[in-house]
Design a protein around this motif. Structure first.
Motif, mmCIF file in Angstrom:
data_model
loop_
_atom_site.group_PDB
_atom_site.id
_atom_site.type_symbol
_atom_site.label_atom_id
_atom_site.label_comp_id
_atom_site.label_asym_id
_atom_site.label_seq_id
_atom_site.Cartn_x
_atom_site.Cartn_y
_atom_site.Cartn_z
ATOM 1 N N VAL A 4 -14.745 11.991 0.295
ATOM 2 C CA VAL A 4 -13.811 11.109 0.982
ATOM 3 C C VAL A 4 -12.467 11.271 0.280
ATOM 4 O O VAL A 4 -12.361 11.046 -0.926
ATOM 5 C CB VAL A 4 -14.285 9.645 0.928
ATOM 6 N N GLN A 6 -8.497 10.357 -0.184
ATOM 7 C CA GLN A 6 -7.495 9.335 0.060
ATOM 8 C C GLN A 6 -6.130 9.795 -0.404
ATOM 9 O O GLN A 6 -5.999 10.398 -1.473
ATOM 10 C CB GLN A 6 -7.849 8.040 -0.694
ATOM 11 N N CYS A 23 -7.099 7.921 4.799
ATOM 12 C CA CYS A 23 -8.439 8.256 4.329
ATOM 13 C C CYS A 23 -9.047 9.245 5.305
ATOM 14 O O CYS A 23 -8.922 9.083 6.529
ATOM 15 C CB CYS A 23 -9.283 6.993 4.236
ATOM 16 N N TRP A 34 -12.583 -0.218 4.345
ATOM 17 C CA TRP A 34 -11.513 -0.429 3.378
ATOM 18 C C TRP A 34 -11.924 -1.555 2.430
ATOM 19 O O TRP A 34 -12.404 -2.603 2.867
ATOM 20 C CB TRP A 34 -10.198 -0.822 4.043
ATOM 21 N N CYS A 91 -11.358 3.539 0.057
ATOM 22 C CA CYS A 91 -11.924 3.847 1.368
ATOM 23 C C CYS A 91 -13.350 4.341 1.143
ATOM 24 O O CYS A 91 -13.641 4.983 0.120
ATOM 25 C CB CYS A 91 -11.078 4.916 2.042
ATOM 26 N N GLY A 106 -13.945 7.192 -1.749
ATOM 27 C CA GLY A 106 -12.842 8.000 -2.242
ATOM 28 C C GLY A 106 -12.392 7.503 -3.604
ATOM 29 O O GLY A 106 -12.909 6.502 -4.110
#
Lengths: 114, 113
Positions: A4, A6, A23, A34, A91, A106
């Protein structure tokens, strides 16, 4: 490396600015999240999207506006933030149907409000 | 309302020790329990996930147990190393579909060489 991604990693903004956090994931996950995390505290859920639709808003102030333009992207639009909004914004994503797969996070965006 | 507590809040051990981190939750109606690791300024890394029907899960030097009826989980780390230094978080999940996790308060672990 996390799956992930970000961006940006760090963001400093004034209270009158408008900025966005981004993200991205390419694991085919249909649930995206989130979180807000203050120092030495656990993450607090803000929003959940499932199949690109907002499923949960944990009573987050309207100065935070999420957006899920497609199944791989999640944005968080910021406007007129307060100093107490300074935090690490994380995220995450997960499978929707396969419920015993973990959530993937992330590395976050470190946000500082001047 | 589900509340998740982790004890101790901080732990400092010399390298090589075996250690146990504790997680307790107030509502036993959980779907699964996850253990995460967080390095300073970083995101969370999933370590182990225990389904509500399971008693334990193992990955390398890590072993997590779950006693749903008593509302407890433990994370056992064997032969600790300085690289294990991090904050460890447990999280419980009640629902199916998207994951609404309730996180514990965390244990900050420091392993000294």
């Amino acid at each position: 490396d996390t799956e992930v991604t970000q961006t940006p990693k760090h963001l400093v903004m004034g209270m009158t600015n408008k900025k966005s956090l981004k993200c991205e994931q390419h694991m085919g996950h249909r649930a995206m999240y989130w979180y807000k995390q203050k120092a030495k505290k656990p993450p607090e859920l803000m929003f959940v999207y499932s199949y690109e639709k907002l499923s949960i808003n944990e009573s987050v102030p309207s100065r935070f506006s999420p957006e899920c333009p497609n199944s791989s992207l999640l944005n968080l639009h910021l406007h007129a933030l307060q100093p107490e909004d300074s935090a690490l914004y994380l995220c995450a994503s997960s499978h929707y149907r396969d419920s015993n797969q973990p959530q993937h996070f992330g590395d976050g965006t470190r946000l500082s409000i001047l | 309302k589900q509340e998740v507590t982790q004890i101790p809040a901080a732990l400092s051990v010399p390298e090589g020790e075996n250690l146990v981190l504790n997680c307790s939750f107030t509502d036993s109606a959980i779907y699964n329990l996850q253990w995460f690791r967080q390095d300073p300024g970083k995101g969370l890394t999933s370590l182990l996930l225990i389904q509500s029907s399971q008693r334990e899960q193992t990955s390398g030097r890590l072993n997590a147990s779950l006693d749903k009826s008593s509302g407890r989980s433990t994370l056992y780390i064997a032969a600790s190393q300085p690289g294990d230094s991090a904050t460890y978080l447990c999280a419980v999940r009640r629902n199916t579909g998207f994951q609404k996790l309730v996180f514990g308060t965390g244990t900050r672990l420091l392993v000294s060489p």
